[in-house]
Enzyme design. Structure first.
Site, PDB file in Angstrom:
ATOM      1  N   GLN A  78       0.842  -1.197   0.000  1.00  0.00           N
ATOM      2  CA  GLN A  78       0.000   0.000   0.000  1.00  0.00           C
ATOM      3  C   GLN A  78       0.879   1.249   0.000  1.00  0.00           C
ATOM      4  OE1 GLN A  78      -3.569  -0.309   0.277  1.00  0.00           O
ATOM      5  NE2 GLN A  78      -3.494   1.836  -0.274  1.00  0.00           N
ATOM      6  N   PHE A  79       1.420   1.614  -1.179  1.00  0.00           N
ATOM      7  CA  PHE A  79       2.321   2.766  -1.241  1.00  0.00           C
ATOM      8  C   PHE A  79       1.617   4.060  -0.859  1.00  0.00           C
ATOM      9  CE2 PHE A  79       0.430   3.546  -5.320  1.00  0.00           C
ATOM     10  CZ  PHE A  79       0.626   4.893  -5.569  1.00  0.00           C
ATOM     11  N   THR A  80       0.290   4.099  -0.956  1.00  0.00           N
ATOM     12  CA  THR A  80      -0.432   5.334  -0.633  1.00  0.00           C
ATOM     13  C   THR A  80      -0.351   5.685   0.857  1.00  0.00           C
ATOM     14  OG1 THR A  80      -2.544   4.156  -0.430  1.00  0.00           O
ATOM     15  CG2 THR A  80      -2.004   5.125  -2.589  1.00  0.00           C
TER      16      THR A  80
END
Length: 149
Positions: A78-80
């Site tokens: 989940q890079f966000t």
């Protein structure tokens, strides 16, 4: 590294043309890898995740870990989680690790959890996914590796 950890009754992830991965009772982990993260961050976060006491004991107190209950984990990249929304209306992701490095540390995190003997399912790196979460409680916590380094 950052992880949003949710106590779940069950969770699943799917992507177009891919096999659906699902778990029963355990932890859903949304994992973000930062630009400055390394293996020390992975090991710290794995230890914190598998030993986090968020499951109820016989007295109804949160005294048991996912290891204690023999639970399962679903880990989704989940890079966000590294999105910076302080300026403007569109998040900036300059604090997120480049994809190659993020993949390496994400896979290391999954591997280190597997080494504990727990069952781990994972999402699909850099793909659009649908995630189903049956948050139990709800119990949702944010873990960050840099607070102790």
């Amino acid at each position: 590294m950052r992880a949003v950890v949710q106590r779940v009754a069950g969770a699943a992830v799917s992507a177009p043309g891919r096999e659906r991965h699902a778990i029963g009772r355990g932890l859903m982990v949304l994992l973000g890898v930062g630009r400055e993260d390394n293996l020390g961050d992975v090991r710290y976060l794995v230890d914190k995740t598998v030993n986090l006491r968020v499951f109820e004991d016989g007295a109804g107190k949160m005294n048991l870990s996912v290891q204690d209950i023999g639970g399962e984990l679903l880990v989704v990249s989940q890079f966000t989680l590294y999105g910076d929304c302080r300026k403007g209306r569109r998040p900036g992701f300059s604090d997120a690790a480049p994809p190659e490095r993020a993949r390496e540390l994400y896979l290391e995190y999954v591997k280190e959890i597997e080494l504990t003997g727990l069952r781990v399912a994972s999402g699909y790196f850099q793909e659009h996914m649908l995630v189903e979460i049956m948050n139990d409680g709800p119990v949702t916590l944010l873990l960050e590796s840099k607070k102790n380094f």
